[in-house]
Design an enzyme around this catalytic site. Sequence first.
Site, PDB file in Angstrom:
ATOM      1  N   HIS A 249       8.240 -24.802   9.095  1.00 41.62           N
ATOM      2  CA  HIS A 249       7.247 -25.434   9.535  1.00 41.62           C
ATOM      3  C   HIS A 249       5.773 -25.279   9.163  1.00 41.62           C
ATOM      4  O   HIS A 249       4.986 -26.057   8.998  1.00 41.62           O
ATOM      5  CB  HIS A 249       6.873 -24.886  11.133  1.00 41.62           C
ATOM      6  CG  HIS A 249       8.268 -25.451  12.037  1.00 41.62           C
ATOM      7  ND1 HIS A 249       8.410 -25.198  13.010  1.00 41.62           N
ATOM      8  CD2 HIS A 249       9.364 -26.087  11.593  1.00 41.62           C
ATOM      9  CE1 HIS A 249       9.485 -25.698  13.530  1.00 41.62           C
ATOM     10  NE2 HIS A 249      10.117 -26.199  12.651  1.00 41.62           N
TER      11      HIS A 249
ATOM     12  N   ASP B 262       0.851  -1.196   0.026  1.00 42.94           N
ATOM     13  CA  ASP B 262      -0.165   0.093  -0.210  1.00 42.94           C
ATOM     14  C   ASP B 262       1.057   1.080  -0.110  1.00 42.94           C
ATOM     15  O   ASP B 262       2.036   1.246  -0.178  1.00 42.94           O
ATOM     16  CB  ASP B 262      -0.836  -0.031   1.279  1.00 42.94           C
ATOM     17  CG  ASP B 262      -0.301   0.196   2.686  1.00 42.94           C
ATOM     18  OD1 ASP B 262       0.933   0.272   2.557  1.00 42.94           O
ATOM     19  OD2 ASP B 262      -1.239   0.065   3.597  1.00 42.94           O
TER      20      ASP B 262
ATOM     21  N   THR C   4       2.376  -1.446   8.817  1.00 41.82           N
ATOM     22  CA  THR C   4       2.478  -2.544  10.121  1.00 41.82           C
ATOM     23  C   THR C   4       3.022  -3.955   9.447  1.00 41.82           C
ATOM     24  O   THR C   4       3.415  -4.742  10.199  1.00 41.82           O
ATOM     25  CB  THR C   4       1.523  -2.504  10.998  1.00 41.82           C
ATOM     26  OG1 THR C   4       0.397  -3.112  10.414  1.00 41.82           O
ATOM     27  CG2 THR C   4       1.393  -1.209  11.890  1.00 41.82           C
ATOM     28  N   GLY C   5       2.515  -4.300   8.286  1.00 42.76           N
ATOM     29  CA  GLY C   5       2.233  -5.415   7.666  1.00 42.76           C
ATOM     30  C   GLY C   5       1.267  -6.334   8.298  1.00 42.76           C
ATOM     31  O   GLY C   5       0.766  -7.191   7.713  1.00 42.76           O
TER      32      GLY C   5
ATOM     33  N   CYS D  97       2.753  -3.468   4.031  1.00 44.43           N
ATOM     34  CA  CYS D  97       1.992  -2.282   4.484  1.00 44.43           C
ATOM     35  C   CYS D  97       2.779  -1.453   5.556  1.00 44.43           C
ATOM     36  O   CYS D  97       3.799  -1.750   5.870  1.00 44.43           O
ATOM     37  CB  CYS D  97       0.587  -2.479   4.759  1.00 44.43           C
ATOM     38  SG  CYS D  97       0.110  -3.374   6.377  1.00 44.43           S
TER      39      CYS D  97
ATOM     40  N   HIS E 297       4.937 -31.441  10.194  1.00 45.01           N
ATOM     41  CA  HIS E 297       4.426 -30.158   9.773  1.00 45.01           C
ATOM     42  C   HIS E 297       3.440 -30.286   8.573  1.00 45.01           C
ATOM     43  O   HIS E 297       2.551 -29.316   8.390  1.00 45.01           O
ATOM     44  CB  HIS E 297       5.774 -29.310   9.533  1.00 45.01           C
ATOM     45  CG  HIS E 297       6.692 -28.969  10.714  1.00 45.01           C
ATOM     46  ND1 HIS E 297       6.256 -28.448  11.610  1.00 45.01           N
ATOM     47  CD2 HIS E 297       7.969 -29.468  10.483  1.00 45.01           C
ATOM     48  CE1 HIS E 297       7.383 -28.650  12.504  1.00 45.01           C
ATOM     49  NE2 HIS E 297       8.389 -29.055  11.847  1.00 45.01           N
TER      50      HIS E 297
HETATM   51  C1  RB5 Z   1      -2.279   2.791   6.185  1.00 45.68           C
HETATM   52  O1  RB5 Z   1      -2.072   4.147   6.813  1.00 45.68           O
HETATM   53  C2  RB5 Z   1      -1.963   1.794   7.395  1.00 45.68           C
HETATM   54  O2  RB5 Z   1      -3.091   1.613   7.933  1.00 45.68           O
HETATM   55  C3  RB5 Z   1      -1.517   0.517   6.491  1.00 45.68           C
HETATM   56  O3  RB5 Z   1      -0.236   0.597   5.956  1.00 45.68           O
HETATM   57  C4  RB5 Z   1      -1.335  -0.672   7.649  1.00 45.68           C
HETATM   58  O4  RB5 Z   1      -0.499  -0.282   8.536  1.00 45.68           O
HETATM   59  C5  RB5 Z   1      -2.395  -1.582   8.124  1.00 45.68           C
HETATM   60  O5  RB5 Z   1      -2.237  -2.475   8.788  1.00 45.68           O
END
Ligand code: RB5
Length: 148
Positions: A97, A7, A66-67, A64, A132
């Site tokens: 695993h 994103d 945080t991922g 993204c 696994h």
């Molecule tokens: C976008 O601002 C942010 O919410 C997205 O990149 C991500 O961290 C969501 O989990």
Amino acid sequence: MIAIACDHAGPALKEEIKALLTEMGYTYKDFGTDTAASVDYPVYGSRAAYAVASGECEKGIVICGTGIGISISANKVKGVRCALCSEPLSASLTRQHNDANVLAIGARVTGPELAKEIVRVFLTTEFEGGRHQRRVDLITALENGEVL
Ligand code: RB5
């Protein structure tokens, strides 16, 4: 072929990872996004995930902030096992695993050098099978609506 997507939090890291993929001898298919203009991570995460689920791409990398959001989204696609990793040991173990086929990284929480090491480990570690495999098969059963 590696599917890669992000994103608006991820274009810079995605470019670094694409350079690493080329260095490692992989080809990739980039599903966007390419700018800092705000977009919705489920759109991009799912595009990469569907490419892996269909067999078009052998593995995927999704990014993204945080991922978290993009990993949740990728995991909604049947056949995808997406692991959010913030260090290489988890990247290695999720291959060994869980036979994870998509890697998620948080561009706002994981620095580029660490992220690249995570990618290296993820792409070069094999699934161990054995006990696994049974657990991975149970994940597939869950996907198919079975109650365990
Ligand atoms: C976008 O601002 C942010 O919410 C997205 O990149 C991500 O961290 C969501 O989990």
